[in-house]
Enzyme design. Structure first.
Site, PDB file in Angstrom:
ATOM      1  N   PRO A  31      -4.527   0.306  18.256  1.00  9.49           N
ATOM      2  CG  PRO A  31      -6.391  -1.351  17.984  1.00  9.49           C
ATOM      3  CD  PRO A  31      -5.296  -0.576  18.639  1.00  9.49           C
ATOM      4  CE1 TYR A  67      -6.093   3.974  10.628  1.00  8.44           C
ATOM      5  CE2 TYR A  67      -5.410   3.825   8.869  1.00  8.44           C
ATOM      6  CZ  TYR A  67      -5.184   3.054  10.605  1.00  8.44           C
ATOM      7  OH  TYR A  67      -4.288   2.423  10.087  1.00  8.44           O
ATOM      8  CG  HIS A  99      -2.250  -0.876   0.875  1.00  7.11           C
ATOM      9  ND1 HIS A  99      -3.079  -0.452   1.912  1.00  7.11           N
ATOM     10  CD2 HIS A  99      -2.356  -2.164   0.431  1.00  7.11           C
ATOM     11  CE1 HIS A  99      -4.243  -1.653   1.632  1.00  7.11           C
ATOM     12  NE2 HIS A  99      -3.663  -2.617   0.568  1.00  7.11           N
ATOM     13  CE  LYS A 114       4.209   3.180  13.757  1.00  6.69           C
ATOM     14  NZ  LYS A 114       3.896   2.376  12.068  1.00  6.69           N
ATOM     15  CE1 TYR A 125      -1.089   3.884   9.806  1.00  8.18           C
ATOM     16  CE2 TYR A 125      -0.058   2.539   7.685  1.00  8.18           C
ATOM     17  CZ  TYR A 125      -0.959   2.576   8.488  1.00  8.18           C
ATOM     18  OH  TYR A 125      -2.303   1.471   8.517  1.00  8.18           O
TER      19      TYR A 125
HETATM   20  P1  RFL Z   1       1.359 -11.600  21.641  1.00  2.00           P
HETATM   21  O1  RFL Z   1       1.120 -12.056  20.420  1.00  2.00           O
HETATM   22  O2  RFL Z   1       0.281 -11.321  23.219  1.00  2.00           O
HETATM   23  O3  RFL Z   1       2.172 -13.444  22.347  1.00  2.00           O
HETATM   24  C1  RFL Z   1       2.063 -13.498  23.559  1.00  2.00           C
HETATM   25  C2  RFL Z   1       2.253 -15.584  23.506  1.00  2.00           C
HETATM   26  O4  RFL Z   1       2.610 -15.426  25.160  1.00  2.00           O
HETATM   27  C3  RFL Z   1       1.703 -16.736  25.693  1.00  2.00           C
HETATM   28  N1  RFL Z   1       1.627 -16.309  26.926  1.00  2.00           N
HETATM   29  C4  RFL Z   1       2.491 -16.986  27.494  1.00  2.00           C
HETATM   30  N2  RFL Z   1       3.100 -18.557  27.079  1.00  2.00           N
HETATM   31  C5  RFL Z   1       3.561 -18.829  28.315  1.00  2.00           C
HETATM   32  N3  RFL Z   1       3.271 -18.964  29.414  1.00  2.00           N
HETATM   33  C6  RFL Z   1       2.667 -17.703  30.323  1.00  2.00           C
HETATM   34  N4  RFL Z   1       1.787 -17.246  31.748  1.00  2.00           N
HETATM   35  C7  RFL Z   1       1.824 -16.750  28.933  1.00  2.00           C
HETATM   36  N5  RFL Z   1       1.193 -15.858  28.752  1.00  2.00           N
HETATM   37  C8  RFL Z   1       1.195 -15.467  27.792  1.00  2.00           C
HETATM   38  C9  RFL Z   1       0.098 -16.148  24.810  1.00  2.00           C
HETATM   39  O5  RFL Z   1      -0.617 -17.603  24.918  1.00  2.00           O
HETATM   40  C10 RFL Z   1       0.775 -15.525  23.186  1.00  2.00           C
HETATM   41  O6  RFL Z   1       0.904 -16.334  22.160  1.00  2.00           O
HETATM   42  O7  RFL Z   1       2.563 -10.923  21.741  1.00  2.00           O
HETATM   43  P2  RFL Z   1       4.138 -10.474  21.216  1.00  2.00           P
HETATM   44  O8  RFL Z   1       3.911 -11.691  20.226  1.00  2.00           O
HETATM   45  O9  RFL Z   1       4.335  -9.406  21.897  1.00  2.00           O
HETATM   46  O10 RFL Z   1       2.941  -9.660  20.509  1.00  2.00           O
HETATM   47  C11 RFL Z   1       2.543  -8.461  19.925  1.00  2.00           C
HETATM   48  C12 RFL Z   1       1.367  -8.516  18.804  1.00  2.00           C
HETATM   49  O11 RFL Z   1       0.807  -9.296  18.494  1.00  2.00           O
HETATM   50  C13 RFL Z   1       0.532  -6.807  19.058  1.00  2.00           C
HETATM   51  O12 RFL Z   1       1.068  -5.805  19.181  1.00  2.00           O
HETATM   52  C14 RFL Z   1      -0.290  -6.786  17.605  1.00  2.00           C
HETATM   53  O13 RFL Z   1      -1.266  -7.930  17.475  1.00  2.00           O
HETATM   54  C15 RFL Z   1      -0.795  -5.349  18.422  1.00  2.00           C
HETATM   55  N6  RFL Z   1      -2.373  -4.936  16.619  1.00  2.00           N
HETATM   56  C16 RFL Z   1      -1.694  -4.545  15.790  1.00  2.00           C
HETATM   57  N7  RFL Z   1      -0.557  -4.325  15.356  1.00  2.00           N
HETATM   58  C17 RFL Z   1       0.549  -4.041  14.422  1.00  2.00           C
HETATM   59  O14 RFL Z   1       2.063  -3.691  14.632  1.00  2.00           O
HETATM   60  N8  RFL Z   1      -0.344  -3.716  13.113  1.00  2.00           N
HETATM   61  C18 RFL Z   1      -1.631  -3.533  13.439  1.00  2.00           C
HETATM   62  O15 RFL Z   1      -2.465  -3.581  11.878  1.00  2.00           O
HETATM   63  C19 RFL Z   1      -2.362  -4.574  14.562  1.00  2.00           C
HETATM   64  N9  RFL Z   1      -3.693  -4.163  14.776  1.00  2.00           N
HETATM   65  C20 RFL Z   1      -3.292  -5.646  17.134  1.00  2.00           C
HETATM   66  C21 RFL Z   1      -4.409  -4.910  16.090  1.00  2.00           C
HETATM   67  C22 RFL Z   1      -4.160  -6.009  18.227  1.00  2.00           C
HETATM   68  C23 RFL Z   1      -5.512  -5.925  18.495  1.00  2.00           C
HETATM   69  N10 RFL Z   1      -6.256  -6.356  19.900  1.00  2.00           N
HETATM   70  C24 RFL Z   1      -6.333  -7.822  19.285  1.00  2.00           C
HETATM   71  C25 RFL Z   1      -5.210  -6.381  20.228  1.00  2.00           C
HETATM   72  C26 RFL Z   1      -5.897  -4.772  15.860  1.00  2.00           C
HETATM   73  C27 RFL Z   1      -6.448  -5.740  16.762  1.00  2.00           C
HETATM   74  C28 RFL Z   1      -7.336  -5.885  17.102  1.00  2.00           C
HETATM   75  C1  PHB Z   2      -5.782  -4.245  10.254  1.00  2.00           C
HETATM   76  O1  PHB Z   2      -6.018  -4.845   9.369  1.00  2.00           O
HETATM   77  O2  PHB Z   2      -6.209  -5.831  11.398  1.00  2.00           O
HETATM   78  C2  PHB Z   2      -5.796  -2.574  10.893  1.00  2.00           C
HETATM   79  C3  PHB Z   2      -5.446  -2.476  10.075  1.00  2.00           C
HETATM   80  C4  PHB Z   2      -5.111  -1.144  10.479  1.00  2.00           C
HETATM   81  C5  PHB Z   2      -5.048  -0.526  11.438  1.00  2.00           C
HETATM   82  C6  PHB Z   2      -5.115  -1.516  12.968  1.00  2.00           C
HETATM   83  C7  PHB Z   2      -6.057  -2.840  12.579  1.00  2.00           C
HETATM   84  O3  PHB Z   2      -4.463   0.131  12.372  1.00  2.00           O
END
Ligand code: RFL
Ligand code: PHB
Length: 393
Positions: free
Chosen positions: A296, A204, A76, A300, A388
């Protein structure tokens, strides 16, 4: 009977941070053992991030995990922003010479698990009662239960990649740990639907009814979010209610083009900014959501986690190559410098685009004025675009 295991780096958490760290170290011949609370299928069922910075793609390429991403991801070159019926574009390519890649976190995680299978390094799933010991000594240990047995792991280093609800962060003594937090009075209700995306790029959308985001995974899989009250549950929203509310927040011409359908996933995320300092304690290091959370809005979270893993993997590789611990000692300061910039950007974008019923009419005018300024001012657009697409490592 207690089982005794030995590894060089024990990694708690088999999400993207833990898997990527394991892969980068494994490629350099450093042994890791990943300890994950959930099953692999559960980890792969979580729908989360969708936008990858150029730097994230570079690190995944270095990890040997970018082949499918490069085939199936969507580049993109810009993003759309709307305020009620007015819509404009931020042209990343023209403003920064860079772009982002749309490729789901689920797919990144799948690619990382496949690569770990190829390397043949171990992962214990469904571990319980994880406890970290002796990180202030040269012989740290991790104790846990697995398959009804007690397991004791000795290692050189422990890395907490266990997300916001993990146990690693709490291992840093309370009087040595400082936590910074802002909880927003709203969440995001997200749906995944097997429908074509309404736009070619992300949109957005700011509106008086609240924020909305149109994102995607591929030509026939869309990801949409609407700002919702903090205590809303996904079950409280029928598909019809979701689509109706989304349409009301989008510019009229976009809403008219929206193709709705049955949703295949629906979930609510609370919005929060959070940072713990320091990100290391003795021989314990924290990466990703274990150390920091962003709302989110700026996409980031995953990208900042990859930044941490980049710094820490380089520092550990150096330590095992020539014994030099200088980069390891500086890890927390190096990582935090970039983390706080991502926190600031995510907080700013969230504050700019969301509306809460209690906000004053003055605050609403400030948001409108700032969006109008952004629409007309190339320097302001450049600042948004630089953040971004991702600040350099
Ligand atoms: P995770 O993905 O939470 O993984 C942590 C893992 O640790 C396990 N765990 C344990 N294991 C053993 N013993 C324990 N006591 C434990 N406690 C926990 C868990 O089961 C899990 O498997 O952290 P990690 O690896 O640091 O990754 C971070 C990302 O997942 C997170 O920052 C992103 O998903 C955030 N996020 C986004 N980030 C972006 O860069 N771009 C995006 O577009 C974006 N969109 C989002 C998002 C997060 C969202 N939610 C649901 C919060 C959109 C959403 C809706
Ligand atoms: C997504 O596609 O899940 C997404 C994209 C951009 C954002 C957050 C989530 O800022």
């Amino acid at each position: 009977m207690t089982q005794h295991l030995r590894t060089q780096v024990a990694i708690i958490g088999g999400g993207p941070s833990g898997l990527l760290l394991g892969q980068l170290l494994g490629l350099q011949g450093i042994d890791t053992l990943i300890l994950e609370r959930q099953t692999r299928a559960h980890v792969l069922s979580r729908i989360r991030a969708g936008v990858l910075e150029t730097g994230t793609v570079d690190v995944l390429r270095r990890a040997g995990c970018a082949d499918r991403l490069e085939r199936e991801g969507f580049i993109h070159h810009g993003t759309m922003i709307s305020c009620d019926d007015d819509q404009f574009r931020i042209d990343f390519e023209a403003l920064t010479g860079q772009s982002v890649t749309v490729y789901g976190q689920t797919e990144v995680t799948r690619d990382l698990y496949d690569a770990r299978d190829t390397l043949g390094h171990p992962t214990l799933h469904e571990v319980g009662d994880v406890a970290i010991h002796d990180v202030e000594t040269d012989t740290p240990a991790v104790h846990l239960t697995h398959g009804g047995r007690k397991v004791q792991i000795t290692c050189d280093y422990v890395v907490g990649c266990d997300g916001y609800h993990g146990v690693s962060r709490q291992t840093i003594p309370g009087d040595k740990r400082q936590e910074f937090e802002k909880v927003y009075p709203f969440g995001w209700l997200g749906v995944l639907s097997e429908t074509p995306p309404v736009e070619d790029e992300l949109l957005y959308a700011s509106s008086a009814r609240g924020f909305a985001l149109c994102s995607m995974r591929n030509e026939n899989l869309s990801r949409y979010y609407i700002q919702c009250p903090a205590k809303t549950t996904a079950e409280a929203w029928s598909d019809a209610a979701f689509w109706e509310e989304l349409q009301r927040r989008l510019p009229q011409d976009v809403a008219a083009r929206l193709i709705t359908g049955t949703t295949v996933e629906k979930s609510v995320a609370q919005l929060r900014s959070f940072v713990v300092e320091p990100m290391q304690w003795g021989r314990l290091f924290l990466c990703g959501d274990a150390a920091h959370i962003v709302p989110p809005t700026g996409a980031k979270g995953l990208n900042t986690a990859v930044g941490d893993v980049h710094y820490l993997s380089d520092a550990l590789i150096q330590r095992y190559a020539d014994g030099c611990t200088k980069a390891l000692e500086g890890y927390s300061a190096t990582a935090l410098a970039r983390v706080w910039k991502a926190e600031r950007f995510s907080w700013w974008m969230t504050s700019l685009l969301h509306h809460v019923p209690a906000q004053s009419s003055f605050d609403t005018r400030m948001q409108t004025a700032e969006i109008a300024f952004l629409r007309a001012n190339r320097a302001a657009q450049t600042v948004l675009a630089q953040n971004y697409v991702g600040l350099p490592f």
